[in-house]
Design an enzyme around this catalytic site. Structure first.
Site, PDB file in Angstrom:
ATOM      1  N   ARG A 187      24.239  48.828  49.331  1.00 18.15           N
ATOM      2  CA  ARG A 187      23.181  49.809  49.546  1.00 18.15           C
ATOM      3  C   ARG A 187      22.121  49.443  50.580  1.00 18.15           C
ATOM      4  NH1 ARG A 187      22.681  50.309  43.233  1.00 18.15           N
ATOM      5  NH2 ARG A 187      23.490  48.210  43.562  1.00 18.15           N
TER       6      ARG A 187
ATOM      7  N   LYS B  66      40.144  42.689  41.929  1.00 17.36           N
ATOM      8  CA  LYS B  66      39.942  41.789  40.763  1.00 17.36           C
ATOM      9  C   LYS B  66      41.119  41.815  39.786  1.00 17.36           C
ATOM     10  CE  LYS B  66      34.869  42.224  40.750  1.00 17.36           C
ATOM     11  NZ  LYS B  66      34.588  43.363  41.631  1.00 17.36           N
TER      12      LYS B  66
ATOM     13  N   ASP C 260      46.062  39.852  34.866  1.00 19.01           N
ATOM     14  CA  ASP C 260      47.175  40.286  34.020  1.00 19.01           C
ATOM     15  C   ASP C 260      48.076  39.075  33.815  1.00 19.01           C
ATOM     16  OD1 ASP C 260      49.216  41.859  32.734  1.00 19.01           O
ATOM     17  OD2 ASP C 260      48.542  43.597  33.868  1.00 19.01           O
TER      18      ASP C 260
ATOM     19  N   LYS D 212      34.238  45.775  52.621  1.00 14.19           N
ATOM     20  CA  LYS D 212      34.845  45.594  51.299  1.00 14.19           C
ATOM     21  C   LYS D 212      35.243  46.951  50.743  1.00 14.19           C
ATOM     22  CE  LYS D 212      32.433  44.693  47.304  1.00 14.19           C
ATOM     23  NZ  LYS D 212      32.951  45.489  46.176  1.00 14.19           N
TER      24      LYS D 212
ATOM     25  N   ASP E 269      38.776  44.390  47.081  1.00 15.14           N
ATOM     26  CA  ASP E 269      38.154  43.850  45.864  1.00 15.14           C
ATOM     27  C   ASP E 269      38.721  44.552  44.629  1.00 15.14           C
ATOM     28  OD1 ASP E 269      36.344  42.739  44.061  1.00 15.14           O
ATOM     29  OD2 ASP E 269      34.681  44.021  44.671  1.00 15.14           O
TER      30      ASP E 269
ATOM     31  N   THR F  77      28.465  38.843  37.457  1.00 17.05           N
ATOM     32  CA  THR F  77      27.003  38.685  37.361  1.00 17.05           C
ATOM     33  C   THR F  77      26.408  39.630  36.319  1.00 17.05           C
ATOM     34  OG1 THR F  77      26.870  40.121  39.285  1.00 17.05           O
ATOM     35  CG2 THR F  77      26.585  37.788  39.678  1.00 17.05           C
TER      36      THR F  77
END
Ligand code: C5P
Length: 232
Positions: free
Chosen positions: A211, A61, A64, A32, A59, A119
């Site tokens: 991570r 997002k 508009d 990603k 990614d 989230t």
């Protein structure tokens, strides 16, 4: 249904990213690329990672007016990524426009998924600041249904919401879920987390793992462990 582990390459430079990917000598993980790396390095980093044989989830997002999103997606469609995304809050019309822009003249296109509620947005904030009166679970299910109505392939959500999305939209509608941690590790700043095995049980199709892999002492071993736990 394809299931896979996507490594979140949350690095800020090309050199750091490519040094990380160089560790993977005998496999080409799905990766990603997020806003930080894309804004720092531009489309060339996407082309380079693609050239090395990785599948890419870009990614960015998008959110508009429909016409702007459509034209931006037309540009992104030429990058040959495998998955990209928009905010479902942009409306069904915007998601339809995104899909149209992303579809190449030969009819092929990357997978397109929608962010429902981030989230990081709590139910309290969603209700108090965004004035959305429903519960967060109802909102997520509703946004997922909107994404499906617009013709999208799935949504990004917490693994704990993957079951809800499948109930609302059917098992073929894909759930891409970050917030993954090994059972014996720390949680960093993630709150609603689960293990790769539990994510599979709940119904995730793709887990996005940053991570726990990128900061591991042996990232390749951590990636393999993730694959084994998620795919079995
Ligand atoms: O390092 P970690 O495994 O927490 O990385 C998770 C990745 O998924 C990050 O790139 C983060 O931005 C992304 N993400 C997330 N939660 C969302 C949407 C995206 O953690 N709701």
């Amino acid at each position: 249904m394809a299931r896979d582990v996507i490594i979140a390459c949350d690095f800020s430079s090309r050199s750091e990213t490519l040094a990380f990917l160089d560790l993977f000598t005998d496999c080409k993980p799905f990766v990603k690329i997020g806003m930080e790396l894309y804004y720092a390095e531009g489309p060339d980093i996407v082309r380079e990672i693609k050239r090395r044989g990785h599948r890419i989830f870009l990614d960015l997002k998008l959110h508009d007016i429909p016409n702007t999103v459509k034209k931006a997606m037309r540009v992104l469609s030429k990058l040959d990524v495998d998955m990209t995304n928009v905010h479902a809050a942009g409306t069904v019309e915007m998601m339809r426009a995104a899909l149209e822009g992303l579809t190449r003249p030969d009819g092929s296109r990357p997978m397109l998924i929608a962010v429902t509620q981030l989230t990081s947005t709590s139910e309290e904030r969603m209700q108090d600041e965004l004035l959305i009166g429903s519960s967060i679970r109802e909102t997520i299910a509703h946004y997922a249904r909107n994404a499906k109505a617009a013709g999208l392939d799935g949504v990004v959500c917490s693994p704990l919401e993957a079951g809800l999305v499948k109930d609302a939209c059917g098992t073929d509608f894909i759930a891409v879920t970050p917030g993954i941690r090994f059972a014996d590790a720390g949680t960093d700043d993630q709150v609603r987390i689960t293990t790769p095995a539990k994510a599979r049980e709940i119904g995730s199709d793709y887990i996005v793992v940053g991570r726990p892999i990128t900061a591991a002492e042996d990232p390749v071993a951590a990636y393999r462990r993730c694959l084994a736990e998620f795919i079995g």
